[in-house]
Design an enzyme around this catalytic site. Structure first.
Site, short mmCIF file in Angstrom:
data_model
loop_
_atom_site.label_atom_id
_atom_site.label_comp_id
_atom_site.label_asym_id
_atom_site.label_seq_id
_atom_site.Cartn_x
_atom_site.Cartn_y
_atom_site.Cartn_z
N GLY A 1 0.68 -1.30 0.15
CA GLY A 1 -0.09 0.07 -0.02
C GLY A 1 0.89 1.25 -0.03
N ASN A 2 0.56 2.43 0.27
CA ASN A 2 1.00 3.75 0.21
C ASN A 2 0.30 4.44 1.42
OD1 ASN A 2 -0.81 5.25 -0.87
ND2 ASN A 2 -0.50 4.03 -2.83
N ARG A 3 1.22 5.66 1.48
CA ARG A 3 0.73 6.48 2.89
C ARG A 3 -0.53 7.41 2.51
NH1 ARG A 3 5.59 10.17 3.84
NH2 ARG A 3 4.02 10.84 5.78
N ALA B 1 -3.21 7.96 -4.87
CA ALA B 1 -1.93 7.45 -5.18
C ALA B 1 -2.16 5.81 -5.40
CB ALA B 1 -1.25 7.52 -3.70
#
Ligand code: CTP
Length: 419
Positions: free
Chosen positions: A212-214, A279
């Site tokens: 995943g990402n932030r 994102a």
């Protein structure tokens, strides 16, 4: 123009007699905090629960508790109040006042003003479960809905009697959101269909692990909310987010980059403006395992590229000419302007919003952002550190400008309609 839809709006707040009145004190306070001018009207029974003094102290205006009071002193009368209003909210609305409104009665400040005003009416019913379910109440409600009255709630939960059931007044924040939606009608973006992607995608390794990402989704949600508040018809395609999607937008979940690609391509024919704030993962595991990987086998997971959604949009656009405008985001850590410009070219964008994700107060997960807006014609606009809704407001303002400049059948301004 203000980012705050409620600033300086004249809001009438009708209070009828139910235990939920305590929540209306909070609603009144929240309305005042938005900068709205609030005039409270109360029935006699409402005053058995909370005094007019409480509301008067919060909004700085003596509540209207008697129809004849309006003809004393300033002599403004319920008709003047009704004509000046931008919106009328009745919260809570009891079964009794609901029935009286359905009958068109006009013998107290709330019912008389309801008949006199052309402002949108929003009601938040609150009552005991059986009263709510009663055929008489439901018929009265349908009468009001048929006349164009907007209803929020009631909600399911613990009622004053201690029983669980349907009848709790909607939460003040929910009522405020509905009010914003009502006031948004005929806003400067009305007639425009905007699709926004938000949040981060997740690429699954196995049933418990993902890449995943932030991203928190806050920037995309702020864009969706501000676009909605300006009257746009908004589709929000979202992945993982820490904030809920706003009310009044079409919500489409898309967990993986692949899902986002399909969701975006499917909605392109109905999209005038696409804003890609999500994102989206650039890599994914070659294989998503059906069962949990053991320690030994997980090391060195093979990755492959995910589809580039904006590049696919650029291709689709060559054939269909839709969307009319595409806006991307660039999350950069170095060589900011040059990298963003390259992305704008590579993805054939009309505008790119650049943020330096190394700054602690801007970008991921925080409520503020510091962005640079770059457009295809080469213009560069550097914005100071702003809360994300104000950033959204500025981005949408630039979009309005570009849409106007393109002369593509949409002109900014109240009530504009796409050709
Ligand atoms: N984006 C996309 N598809 C992807 C990845 C990103 O459409 N697979 C979109 C994003 O929503 C954003 C823009 O492309 O609007 C730029 O995203 P960013 O992560 O900054 O750039 P990338 O294209 O991923 O390139 P790089 O990671 O090399 O900077």
């Amino acid at each position: 123009m203000s980012t705050n839809l409620l600033a300086d709006k004249r809001i009438l707040l009708g209070i009828t007699g139910g235990i939920a009145v305590y929540k209306s004190v909070d609603l009144c306070s929240k309305l005042v905090q938005t900068g709205a001018h609030v005039q409270v009207l109360m029935t006699q029974s409402a005053q058995k629960f909370v005094t007019a003094l409480s509301f008067g102290a919060i909004c700085g205006q003596q509540p209207v508790t008697d129809l004849w009071q309006l003809y004393e002193g300033a002599k403004i009368g319920h008709v003047t109040l009704a004509h000046q209003a931008d919106a009328f909210v009745i919260a809570p609305l009891t079964a009794h006042t609901l029935a009286r409104l359905a009958q068109g009665m006009a013998d107290d400040p709330i019912t008389a003003t309801t008949l006199s005003t052309r402002a949108p009416l929003l009601v938040a019913p609150a009552m005991e479960h059986n009263m709510w379910q009663h055929a008489a109440t439901q018929a009265n409600l349908q009468t009001l809905v048929g006349r164009g009255v907007n209803v929020v709630g009631p909600e399911q939960g613990r009622l004053a009697s201690g029983a669980m059931g349907m009848g709790r007044m909607a939460d003040p924040l929910t009522i405020l959101e509905h009010l914003r939606m009502l006031l948004a009608r005929n806003g400067p973006l009305s007639g425009l269909r905007i699709t926004i992607t938000a949040g981060g995608t997740r690429e699954w390794v196995d049933p418990v692990r993902f890449m995943g990402n932030r991203s928190s989704g806050k920037m995309g949600v702020a864009l969706a909310r501000v676009a909605r508040d300006q009257g746009a018809q908004v589709n929000l395609i979202y992945g993982a987010m820490t904030v809920p999607p706003p009310l009044g937008v079409t919500q489409i979940e898309a967990a993986r980059a692949e899902d986002m690609l399909h969701a975006v391509l499917a909605i392109l024919p109905q999209t005038d403006v696409l804003i890609s704030a999500a994102a989206i993962a650039d890599f994914r595991p070659v294989t998503t395992h059906a069962s949990k990987l053991k320690k030994e086998t997980g090391v060195g997971i093979a990755l492959e590229r995910t589809p580039d959604v904006l590049k696919a949009v650029a291709e689709a656009r060559q054939h269909s000419n839709m969307p009319k405008l595409v806006v991307g985001f660039a999350a950069e850590t170095s060589d900011l302007l040059a990298n963003a410009r390259r992305k704008l070219e590579r993805k054939n964008l009309d505008m790119i919003v650049l943020n330096d994700i190394t700054a602690a107060d801007a970008g991921f997960a925080v409520d503020t952002n510091r962005v640079i807006i770059i457009t295809r014609d080469g213009s560069v606009e550097k914005l100071p550190l702003l809360d994300k809704e104000t950033v959204a407001f500025n981005i949408l303002h630039r979009i309005r400008g570009l849409m106007g400049a393109q002369s593509i059948g949409w002109s900014p301004g109240a009530g504009s309609v796409l050709s």
